[in-house]
Enzyme design. Sequence first.
Site, short mmCIF file in Angstrom:
data_model
loop_
_atom_site.label_atom_id
_atom_site.label_comp_id
_atom_site.label_asym_id
_atom_site.label_seq_id
_atom_site.Cartn_x
_atom_site.Cartn_y
_atom_site.Cartn_z
N CYS A 113 54.69 37.89 -14.60
CA CYS A 113 53.30 38.37 -14.61
C CYS A 113 53.24 39.71 -13.88
O CYS A 113 53.73 39.83 -12.76
CB CYS A 113 52.43 37.32 -13.94
SG CYS A 113 51.12 37.94 -12.92
N GLU A 114 52.68 40.71 -14.53
CA GLU A 114 52.69 42.04 -13.95
C GLU A 114 51.68 42.20 -12.81
O GLU A 114 51.73 43.17 -12.07
CB GLU A 114 52.46 43.12 -15.03
CG GLU A 114 51.08 43.12 -15.63
CD GLU A 114 50.98 44.15 -16.76
OE1 GLU A 114 52.03 44.60 -17.26
OE2 GLU A 114 49.84 44.50 -17.13
N HIS A 115 50.77 41.25 -12.68
CA HIS A 115 49.80 41.34 -11.59
C HIS A 115 50.35 40.84 -10.26
O HIS A 115 49.93 41.28 -9.20
CB HIS A 115 48.53 40.55 -11.95
CG HIS A 115 47.84 41.07 -13.16
ND1 HIS A 115 47.22 40.26 -14.09
CD2 HIS A 115 47.69 42.35 -13.61
CE1 HIS A 115 46.74 41.01 -15.06
NE2 HIS A 115 47.00 42.27 -14.80
N HIS A 116 51.27 39.88 -10.32
CA HIS A 116 51.78 39.28 -9.09
C HIS A 116 53.30 39.32 -8.98
O HIS A 116 53.85 38.89 -7.97
CB HIS A 116 51.33 37.82 -8.99
CG HIS A 116 49.84 37.64 -8.99
ND1 HIS A 116 49.11 37.42 -10.14
CD2 HIS A 116 48.94 37.67 -7.97
CE1 HIS A 116 47.83 37.32 -9.83
NE2 HIS A 116 47.70 37.46 -8.52
N GLN A 140 50.36 37.60 -20.62
CA GLN A 140 50.63 36.73 -21.76
C GLN A 140 49.91 37.19 -23.03
O GLN A 140 50.46 37.14 -24.13
CB GLN A 140 50.21 35.29 -21.42
CG GLN A 140 50.59 34.28 -22.48
CD GLN A 140 50.24 32.87 -22.10
OE1 GLN A 140 50.25 32.51 -20.93
NE2 GLN A 140 49.90 32.05 -23.08
N HIS A 156 51.66 29.62 -15.39
CA HIS A 156 51.75 30.83 -14.57
C HIS A 156 51.90 30.45 -13.11
O HIS A 156 51.02 29.79 -12.55
CB HIS A 156 50.49 31.69 -14.75
CG HIS A 156 50.39 32.31 -16.10
ND1 HIS A 156 50.44 33.66 -16.31
CD2 HIS A 156 50.26 31.75 -17.33
CE1 HIS A 156 50.34 33.92 -17.61
NE2 HIS A 156 50.23 32.77 -18.25
N CYS A 173 51.57 32.23 -10.59
CA CYS A 173 50.52 32.82 -9.75
C CYS A 173 49.24 31.97 -9.78
O CYS A 173 48.36 32.12 -8.95
CB CYS A 173 50.22 34.26 -10.17
SG CYS A 173 49.68 34.45 -11.87
#
Length: 188
Positions: free
Chosen positions: A76-79, A117, A145, A147
Amino acid sequence: MVDKAKVKEAVTMLLEAIGEDTGREGLIETPDRISRMYEEIFGGMEMDCKEILSKRFTVDNSEMVVERDITFYSMCEHHLMPFYGKAHVAYVPNGEVVGISKLARTVEVFAKRPQIQERMTSQIADAIMEELNPKGVMVMLEAEHMCMTMRGVKKPGSSTVTVATRGDFVDNEKLQSTFYGRVKNFRL
Ligand code: ZN
């Protein structure tokens, strides 16, 4: 190419920032290990699915091809935490098919990079549409996920489902339910 020296430096800084002793036995090789691991798990950045989908075979029929339960692992590119699960990919050929393993390879190309995703689902569908020029494509991803499950709302076991349709599958309930049927009900 992953800049391994930079990753090592960054991991060392990260460990220092959380108050760790980067010189202790268990951590001394961690920056190096992570730099090598990142080469693998972000290896999709350098892969091109044009090449993967370039070998095609001519067919007469245009029956839907479904490859389901393709296991994937992404970040996941956010976390920068993993999300992982199953991809189901279907297309209706327009005179040409690809080797079945190439669909799994295409999933991998887009999994092995910082991702969300929703975008990964569209990218797989678009790549097959562009390279293979089929009558239609449908892609479904089901993933957990970390996260979501390890931090924040902490909902282990919850999964996120995303779908992308292209060509004949768009707004075609009959074709879509055939897809869902093949993915969900028919177990060998
Ligand atoms: Zn996340």
